[in-house]
Motif scaffolding. Structure first.
Motif, PDB file in Angstrom:
ATOM      1  N   ASP A 111       0.837  -1.212   0.000  1.00 51.68           N
ATOM      2  CA  ASP A 111       0.000   0.000   0.000  1.00 51.68           C
ATOM      3  C   ASP A 111       0.870   1.261   0.000  1.00 51.68           C
ATOM      4  O   ASP A 111       0.576   2.252   0.685  1.00 51.68           O
ATOM      5  N   GLY A 112       1.981   1.203  -0.745  1.00 47.19           N
ATOM      6  CA  GLY A 112       2.852   2.371  -0.873  1.00 47.19           C
ATOM      7  C   GLY A 112       3.811   2.575   0.273  1.00 47.19           C
ATOM      8  O   GLY A 112       4.535   3.574   0.296  1.00 47.19           O
ATOM      9  N   ASN A 113       3.856   1.628   1.233  1.00 46.65           N
ATOM     10  CA  ASN A 113       4.738   1.758   2.387  1.00 46.65           C
ATOM     11  C   ASN A 113       5.609   0.512   2.544  1.00 46.65           C
ATOM     12  O   ASN A 113       5.247  -0.581   2.105  1.00 46.65           O
ATOM     13  N   TYR A 114       6.760   0.708   3.171  1.00 46.03           N
ATOM     14  CA  TYR A 114       7.646  -0.420   3.463  1.00 46.03           C
ATOM     15  C   TYR A 114       7.232  -1.073   4.789  1.00 46.03           C
ATOM     16  O   TYR A 114       6.764  -0.398   5.708  1.00 46.03           O
ATOM     17  N   ASP A 115       7.424  -2.375   4.860  1.00 53.84           N
ATOM     18  CA  ASP A 115       7.127  -3.112   6.086  1.00 53.84           C
ATOM     19  C   ASP A 115       8.319  -2.965   7.027  1.00 53.84           C
ATOM     20  O   ASP A 115       9.266  -3.750   6.987  1.00 53.84           O
ATOM     21  N   MET A 116       8.278  -1.953   7.889  1.00 57.46           N
ATOM     22  CA  MET A 116       9.413  -1.638   8.745  1.00 57.46           C
ATOM     23  C   MET A 116       9.694  -2.728   9.773  1.00 57.46           C
ATOM     24  O   MET A 116      10.825  -2.890  10.219  1.00 57.46           O
TER      25      MET A 116
END
Length: 352
Positions: A111-116
Motif C-alpha cells: 500500500d505504498g509503504n515499506y514493512d518496517m
C-alpha cells in the motif's frame, strides 16, 4: 665542466618554467575532461540528478540510513551482497522482489509503504552476522545531522559543504544507494533505439557540412577583399573579427533578437516575405538559423588565418603573371590558391 653544467641547467630550467606548466594545463583542461567524458558514457548518470539526494521520504531515509538496506539493486550487486542468505528465505529474500525482466531486485511495498517490522528484523539479523555493508552509529548520526525533517520529508541543509556531501555520498554508496551506476556498453546499445537518433545524426552532418563550407568560403572571400587596396581595411578587419571574441551567450542573445525583432521590423518596412518566416520555431528553418549564427561568429578567426597566408605569397609572382596577361581569376586559381593550401588545410581542420 661549467659549460656542461650551464647547458644542463638551462635545459631543465626552461623545461620547468615553460614546458612542464604547459603540460599540466593541457592535462587539466583537455586530457582530464576528455577522459571524464568517455567515463561518463559507461555509467547511468544523466548529468542532472544530484549525486547526493537533496530530499527523501522519511521511510526511504530510514531504510537507507537507519537499516542500511538498498531500495533497489541489480541482480549482480544483490548477489554480491546477499548471496549467502539464499538458504535463509525467512530473511533478506522475503523483503525483496525480482522485477519482471529478472534484472533488478526492489524492496517490497505494501500500500505504498515499506514493512518496517520485517526490515528491522532483517537489519538485526545482518547486524548479528557482522554484515560488512552496515554503517556505524557514528556514521549514521553524522548523516542524520545533515538532514532536516520537514513534514515527513528529509531535506539536506544548504550550508552542507562539499566534503560533507562527499561523506554522505560514500556512505550511501556503501549501503547500496548511488545515482551513478556502471552500465558498460548499454548506453551505446540504446543509442540506435532512440527515436531522435536519426534526427541528431542528420542535423550533425547538415551542420558540419554547411558550417565548414560556408565559414571557409566566406572567410576566404573577405580575406581576399581585405588583402587588396580597399580603403579602411584595418577597420573592416576589426569589425569582421569582433564576433569571434564574443561569448556564445551574447551571440545567442544577439541573433535571437535579430530573428525575432529585427527581421519583423524589416518585413514591416520592406514587405519581403523571407523576413516574416519563423526562423527559430520552424523545424525546417531553425537548422539554417543555427548555421548562420555559427558562421557569423566563426569566420573572423578563419579570415585572419587566410589573411596571414595571403600575405606570405610573393607579390613579384603575381606581378609577373599580370605582365604575362593573366587576369584575376587566372592568377587566383593558378597562383594564389595553390600557395594558400597550407592555410586552407589548417582552417578546414579547425572548423571541422
Amino acid at each position: 665542466m661549467n659549460s656542461k653544467f650551464n647547458k644542463g641547467f638551462r635545459k631543465y630550467f626552461f623545461f620547468g618554467l615553460f614546458i612542464l606548466p604547459a603540460l599540466l594545463v593541457y592535462s587539466v583542461f583537455f586530457l582530464n575532461p576528455f577522459v571524464q567524458g568517455i567515463g561518463y558514457s559507461f555509467i547511468s548518470w544523466n548529468g542532472i540528478t544530484p549525486e547526493v539526494p537533496r530530499q527523501m521520504k522519511e521511510s526511504e531515509f530510514s531504510v537507507l540510513v537507519d537499516y542500511n538496506l538498498p531500495l533497489e539493486m541489480n541482480t549482480k550487486e544483490f548477489d554480491k551482497r546477499f548471496g549467502k542468505y539464499k538458504s535463509q528465505p525467512e530473511s533478506i529474500y522475503e523483503i525483496y522482489t525480482l522485477n519482471s525482466e529478472g534484472k533488478v531486485y526492489k524492496l517490497n511495498l505494501t500500500d505504498g509503504n515499506y514493512d518496517m517490522t520485517k526490515i528491522a528484523a532483517v537489519y538485526q539479523k545482518l547486524k548479528n552476522d557482522n554484515f560488512k555493508y552496515l554503517l556505524t552509529d557514528k556514521e549514521r548520526n553524522k548523516i542524520h545531522s545533515y538532514y532536516e525533517n520537514r513534514n515527513g520529508t528529509l531535506t539536506i541543509e544548504n550550508k552542507v559543504s562539499v566534503f560533507s556531501e562527499s561523506f554522505i555520498k560514500s556512505r550511501l554508496k556503501k549501503v547500496g544507494y548511488s545515482t551513478i551506476k556502471f552500465v558498460g556498453f548499454d548506453n551505446y546499445k540504446d543509442i540506435p533505439k532512440d527515436s531522435k537518433f536519426g534526427e541528431v545524426i542528420s542535423f550533425t552532418l547538415f551542420f558540419t557540412f554547411f558550417n565548414v563550407i560556408l565559414i571557409n568560403l566566406i572567410a576566404l572571400l573577405i580575406a581576399l577583399a581585405l588583402d587588396s587596396s580597399i580603403r579602411n581595411k584595418n577597420l573592416l578587419r576589426t569589425m569582421f573579427f569582433l564576433p569571434t571574441v564574443l561569448s556564445l551567450i551574447i551571440v545567442a542573445y544577439i541573433w535571437s533578437f535579430i530573428y525575432r525583432d529585427v527581421f519583423s521590423y524589416i518585413y514591416n518596412f520592406t514587405g519581403i516575405q523571407i523576413f516574416n518566416l519563423s526562423w527559430l520555431t520552424d523545424t525546417r528553418l531553425a537548422p539554417w538559423a543555427v548555421v548562420v549564427t555559427s558562421v557569423w561568429q566563426g569566420l573572423g578567426y578563419i579570415m585572419v588565418i587566410y589573411l596571414a597566408g595571403l600575405q606570405t605569397i610573393p607579390t613579384d609572382i603575381l606581378e609577373v603573371a599580370s605582365i604575362d596577361g593573366a587576369n584575376g581569376l587566372k592568377k587566383f586559381f593558378s597562383i594564389t590558391l595553390p600557395l594558400l593550401f597550407p592555410s586552407i588545410t589548417i582552417c578546414f581542420f579547425m572548423t571541422l
